[in-house]
Write an enzyme that holds these catalytic residues in place. Sequence first.
Site, PDB file in Angstrom:
ATOM      1  N   GLY B  31       0.786  -1.224   0.000  1.00 52.29           N
ATOM      2  CA  GLY B  31       0.000   0.000   0.000  1.00 52.29           C
ATOM      3  C   GLY B  31       0.817   1.271   0.000  1.00 52.29           C
ATOM      4  CB  CYS B 240     -25.179 -10.477 -18.272  1.00 51.34           C
ATOM      5  SG  CYS B 240     -24.520 -10.356 -19.949  1.00 51.34           S
ATOM      6  CB  CYS B 243     -23.632 -14.584 -20.239  1.00 55.64           C
ATOM      7  SG  CYS B 243     -23.193 -13.698 -18.739  1.00 55.64           S
ATOM      8  CB  CYS B 265     -20.457  -9.377 -18.704  1.00 54.87           C
ATOM      9  SG  CYS B 265     -21.489 -10.617 -17.946  1.00 54.87           S
ATOM     10  CB  CYS B 271     -19.786 -11.884 -21.188  1.00 58.30           C
ATOM     11  SG  CYS B 271     -21.513 -11.737 -21.677  1.00 58.30           S
TER      12      CYS B 271
END
Lengths: 360, 290, 260
Positions: B31, B240, B243, B265, B271
Amino acid sequence: MYVAVKGGERAIDAAHAWLAEERRGDPAIPELTVAQIREQMALAVNRVMAEGSLYDPDLAALAIKQARGDLIEAVFLIRAYRTTLPRFGTSRPVDTAAMAVDRRVSATFKDLPGGQVLGPTFDYTHRLLDFALAAEGEAPPAPQAPARDEPVPHVTGLLDRDGLIEGQPADDTPAPDLTRQPLELPASRALRLQALARADEGFTLSLAYSTQRGYGRTHAFVGELRIGRVAVQVDLPELGFAVEIGEVELTECDTVNQFKGSRTEPPQFTRGYGLVMGQSERKAISMSLVDRALRWQELGEDFTGAPAQDEEFVLSHCDNIQSTGFLEHIKLPHYVDFQAELELVRRMRREAMQMQEAAE
Amino acid sequence: MTDQAYNFAYLDEQTKRMIRRALLKALAIPGYQVPFASREMPMPYGWGTGGVQVTAACLTPDDRLKVIDQGADDTTNAVSIRRFFQRTAGVATTERTTDATVIQTRHRIPEQPLAEGQILVYQVPIPEPLRFLEPRETETRKMHELEEYGLMHVKLYEDIARHGEIATAYAYPVRVEGRYVMDPSPIPKFDNPKLAGNPAIQLFGAGREARIYALPPYSDVVSLDFEDHPFTASKADHACDLCGSGSSYLDEVITDDRGTRMFVCSDTDFCAARQAQGHCGRLSPQGDAP
Amino acid sequence: MTLMQNAITAAPLLSVQGLTKRYGPRIGCADVGFDLYPGEVLGIVGESGSGKSTLLSCLAGHQRPDQGRILFDGADVLAFSEAERRRLLRGDWAYVHQNPRDGLRMGVSAGGNVGERLMAVGARNYAAIRDSATDWLGRVEIAADRIDDRPSAFSGGMQQRLQIARNLVTGPRLVFMDEPTGGLDVSVQARLLDLLRGLVRDLGLSVVIVTHDLAVVRLLADRLMVMKSGRVVETGLTDQVLDDPQHAYTQLLVSSVLQV
């Protein structure tokens, strides 16, 4: 039936082909050669070399051609090329006092050792469009004079002899390299100068101008502006001495600035410094003004909040390749972020309207 | 078809070594933003120069590279970067998340969970999570040094006070290993939970700002919030249309000038894989399903 | 009473010795020393240019003195690292600026302004932070329904009260105040003073307050330090100094105030 957006590859290829066609323009007009650009667009070439930080007039001319005359794009090409070049060594500091000057003017002394040499300047031309140039006529040759066989000492050196200007003790510390180390703040003056030398001319000009208008005023005079060629020497450890490997054209500006004195120093003049590759005197003067404005802390002056005094502001925003890249990236797709925002705004609008309705 | 005029993966070996040192440091201090000598690249700043440098420093000739932008392999910038490495490194490329060893991404984390041994490289525009609270780098570095993160919570407090919730939808700040507050790059906050405990190495490169930071595998990553206003990962409340996935992040597509919309997606590989497996959505061609 | 007990039993909270700050050849303040005991309010008075503001900014760590020592709870504050200094500034110490704009975040709501110090020391419960903020707004007589308004929508007096709430919310052990009533209308000043007196008494605050207004110290301060040209010319209990000034400058200062 919906088909998800495809075909990025084909679109890119077609766009590049179209760009190449536009670059060439009307094929009935003769194509520019790189040599023509180098010789006849020399100031553009100089700017690209200076901001690209690479002294190579042929490559700069090529970059201008490839960039269709967009100088920042040309600088970008040069930078991207430069970054891949191996580094063989570091030259000795060039001796600008030994410069073969084409131009050398001082605003502080009417005459001085080495004389005032006007050189090839726009300064006293009348800015009237010269239609003779459109007719492609050859210019008559300029009158010649023998080179003056006398040294051209720096004006600041003359002032220094009387103690009128701040001393500049020699410093053998190797200069930091902005292109090899990350910028760390606060920056040394050497690093600031390095950043300014490759900074965008327009940005540097505006900052310098702002100091003249009172935003970090430094009361600058051009002590001296000189343009000419200097020899570049490299130490060869095997030989034990320095060898001249060529020469480069430089523009150098020393400003002389008023200074009222401080706790430890009596009143004397102070310096701003600009050094730029090629003939780029607007840039060199601007640089020296900004350099001087950035030195407020070292000279015990007040920070007035002026942009030109603000090291972090100046150094973070002076590079046009960084600026233009980030500016233009907002035209890249942001579907995902936008989608997230869209949903948030919708939900908050819905809730706000529900609350409104409930209130009514 | 590698371009012989350039070193493998464009950058010279010295530069790659410098970047690797920064990467190692970044992995050692999760970080923390490590300054590195960002090079000028042949693509503009803001277009992924940081990610490209990190990828260049990580790539080996045996790697298989996937590049996505907005989750998709076929957006122009993804195509451009993938081509760049095809040309300068000659590495194999793939669109399949599972097959890739190195994935460079802009704005998304793939839906398919990553595995040990994979590297996810993020392109980062503004690495400093405190930047819009405090414009000065000198000050923000000090704030990180002293863990002065109160101001960050003031922003979240203000969001809740004004909007009833934390109105940050992407680039949602996180705290890493209980120490540094980090900007996860502009991924939607939907993706934030995938940052935590991820088996893959996650590397973040910011070229213009010359910073590299990292999350080693299985890092503890917490999205900032309040006890009584906990972080929630949200997405469009749809499935979606191609899909049928109800759990993936969706792009909204306007399909005509009367405002008709569909949701698909954002992760094109995810997808496509689902469709290949026979999953259908609202707008799937009828009868095509096996 | 408590003051005397503290003076006998407790060690000083703040101990200042030989504090000197110069601006080039000019003296900001010179050779200032005093002890402040827990629960005590020290007033520093003098006209503008007397060095009282320089002294306060040196004490609070905004400027570094050229010489001298500042001990807080026995620790040498001037030897503190930046990290330790900042921890002090957001925890044990508080600073009330003359201009509330210098001490507030003008773009952040009143609640956020009060809550910032709480969040800086780790508060992470929104409702609890908000309750504290509401409570403190009430204590400084700001209506609870103004909690989401920005200070820019407040009057000068309200802004100053908000700044005080923001500073006191974490229960600081030492509060510096720089002309807290300066720049306010007389009637607003009176109300603020009344409020401050109540807070100082109820919370047992330890305060160093700088002002040119003798009415302010008359109401708030246990002890006074009179400054002129950067030096302390007289010290003593407030009533004693104001009612029986010994130094000619103090006499002039006292006599120039209209007695009411």
